[in-house]
Design a protein around this motif. Sequence first.
Motif, mmCIF file in Angstrom:
data_model
loop_
_atom_site.group_PDB
_atom_site.id
_atom_site.type_symbol
_atom_site.label_atom_id
_atom_site.label_comp_id
_atom_site.label_asym_id
_atom_site.label_seq_id
_atom_site.Cartn_x
_atom_site.Cartn_y
_atom_site.Cartn_z
ATOM 1 N N VAL A 68 21.805 -3.052 6.255
ATOM 2 C CA VAL A 68 22.116 -2.927 7.677
ATOM 3 C C VAL A 68 22.335 -4.271 8.362
ATOM 4 O O VAL A 68 22.885 -4.322 9.458
ATOM 5 C CB VAL A 68 21.038 -2.102 8.424
ATOM 6 C CG1 VAL A 68 21.008 -0.668 7.888
ATOM 7 C CG2 VAL A 68 19.668 -2.735 8.325
ATOM 8 N N LEU A 92 17.807 -5.531 15.411
ATOM 9 C CA LEU A 92 17.804 -5.992 14.030
ATOM 10 C C LEU A 92 18.273 -7.439 13.922
ATOM 11 O O LEU A 92 17.773 -8.204 13.092
ATOM 12 C CB LEU A 92 18.674 -5.087 13.161
ATOM 13 C CG LEU A 92 18.248 -3.620 13.085
ATOM 14 C CD1 LEU A 92 19.219 -2.838 12.221
ATOM 15 C CD2 LEU A 92 16.827 -3.503 12.562
ATOM 16 N N LYS A 94 19.309 -2.050 17.981
ATOM 17 C CA LYS A 94 17.952 -1.780 17.476
ATOM 18 C C LYS A 94 17.149 -3.070 17.298
ATOM 19 O O LYS A 94 16.091 -3.061 16.684
ATOM 20 C CB LYS A 94 18.042 -1.058 16.121
ATOM 21 C CG LYS A 94 18.777 0.256 16.159
ATOM 22 C CD LYS A 94 18.896 0.853 14.763
ATOM 23 C CE LYS A 94 19.684 2.143 14.767
ATOM 24 N NZ LYS A 94 19.855 2.682 13.400
ATOM 25 N N HIS A 120 24.147 0.202 13.430
ATOM 26 C CA HIS A 120 22.731 -0.160 13.564
ATOM 27 C C HIS A 120 22.486 -1.179 14.673
ATOM 28 O O HIS A 120 21.380 -1.710 14.798
ATOM 29 C CB HIS A 120 22.191 -0.689 12.233
ATOM 30 C CG HIS A 120 22.090 0.369 11.184
ATOM 31 N ND1 HIS A 120 21.036 1.245 11.113
ATOM 32 C CD2 HIS A 120 22.951 0.732 10.199
ATOM 33 C CE1 HIS A 120 21.219 2.080 10.109
ATOM 34 N NE2 HIS A 120 22.382 1.793 9.540
ATOM 35 N N LEU A 145 18.693 -7.154 5.165
ATOM 36 C CA LEU A 145 17.803 -6.160 5.762
ATOM 37 C C LEU A 145 18.337 -4.780 5.393
ATOM 38 O O LEU A 145 19.501 -4.469 5.639
ATOM 39 C CB LEU A 145 17.767 -6.335 7.279
ATOM 40 C CG LEU A 145 16.866 -5.412 8.077
ATOM 41 C CD1 LEU A 145 15.419 -5.540 7.633
ATOM 42 C CD2 LEU A 145 16.984 -5.734 9.558
ATOM 43 N N PHE A 146 17.463 -3.965 4.781
ATOM 44 C CA PHE A 146 17.850 -2.634 4.323
ATOM 45 C C PHE A 146 17.142 -1.557 5.128
ATOM 46 O O PHE A 146 16.016 -1.745 5.579
ATOM 47 C CB PHE A 146 17.475 -2.452 2.842
ATOM 48 C CG PHE A 146 18.290 -3.289 1.901
ATOM 49 C CD1 PHE A 146 19.456 -2.775 1.353
ATOM 50 C CD2 PHE A 146 17.905 -4.578 1.573
ATOM 51 C CE1 PHE A 146 20.219 -3.541 0.484
ATOM 52 C CE2 PHE A 146 18.662 -5.349 0.708
ATOM 53 C CZ PHE A 146 19.818 -4.832 0.159
ATOM 54 N N ASP A 147 17.804 -0.434 5.277
ATOM 55 C CA ASP A 147 17.208 0.796 5.789
ATOM 56 C C ASP A 147 17.310 1.780 4.629
ATOM 57 O O ASP A 147 18.383 2.342 4.382
ATOM 58 C CB ASP A 147 17.977 1.298 7.015
ATOM 59 C CG ASP A 147 17.372 2.568 7.597
ATOM 60 O OD1 ASP A 147 16.262 2.956 7.186
ATOM 61 O OD2 ASP A 147 18.033 3.186 8.461
ATOM 62 N N GLY A 148 16.223 1.926 3.896
ATOM 63 C CA GLY A 148 16.285 2.676 2.640
ATOM 64 C C GLY A 148 17.134 1.889 1.667
ATOM 65 O O GLY A 148 16.888 0.712 1.427
ATOM 66 N N ASP A 149 18.188 2.503 1.160
ATOM 67 C CA ASP A 149 19.100 1.821 0.239
ATOM 68 C C ASP A 149 20.294 1.192 0.954
ATOM 69 O O ASP A 149 21.106 0.514 0.321
ATOM 70 C CB ASP A 149 19.622 2.813 -0.813
ATOM 71 C CG ASP A 149 18.539 3.242 -1.790
ATOM 72 O OD1 ASP A 149 17.563 2.492 -1.973
ATOM 73 O OD2 ASP A 149 18.685 4.337 -2.375
#
Length: 139
Positions: free
Chosen positions: A50, A80, A78, A75, A43-47
Motif C-alpha cells: 500500500v 499511511l 489513512k 489507501h 508497507l503492506f495491508d495483508g499481502d
Amino acid sequence: MEDFPAVELYEMLKLRVDVFVVEQHCPYPELDGNDPDCLHLRLFDGDALVACARLWRPTPDHHPRIGRVAVAPEHRGKRLGDALMREAIAEIEKRHPGEPIEISAQSHLRKFYGSLGFKPISEEYLEDDIPHVDMLRRG
C-alpha cells in the motif's frame, strides 16, 4: 538492495510507476538504476503493498535522502504517508545519527513534509514538469 521476493519487487515498482508515471502523467525513467544502492521501506495491508519509500545513504555530495514516497490511491487519507515517513526518518536516524535528511518534495506536499520537520532550502523548480522544492530536516 536488500533481498525480497521478485513478486514484491514487481509490486513496489508497479506502485511507483502507477503513481509517478501514470497518475501524474509524467513519462520519465522510473527504473533509474539507483534502487540497488538504496534501502526500501514497504508497507503492506495483508499481502497488498500500500505504500513504499526509498532511502539513500549519505554520499560526498548529499546527506541521507528519502525519495520515491508513494501511497496507493485507494489507501490515501489513512495517514499511511505519515507513518511511512516517520519510519523512514527513524531508520535514517538509527543508521546515520545526527545527519540532516534531504528530500526533493513535490511543492504541493510542502506543508505535509513541514509537519515532519522538513524546511525548504531551495526555490521552487520543475522536475519532469512537476513543481518541486528541496527540503532538509536537521539531525
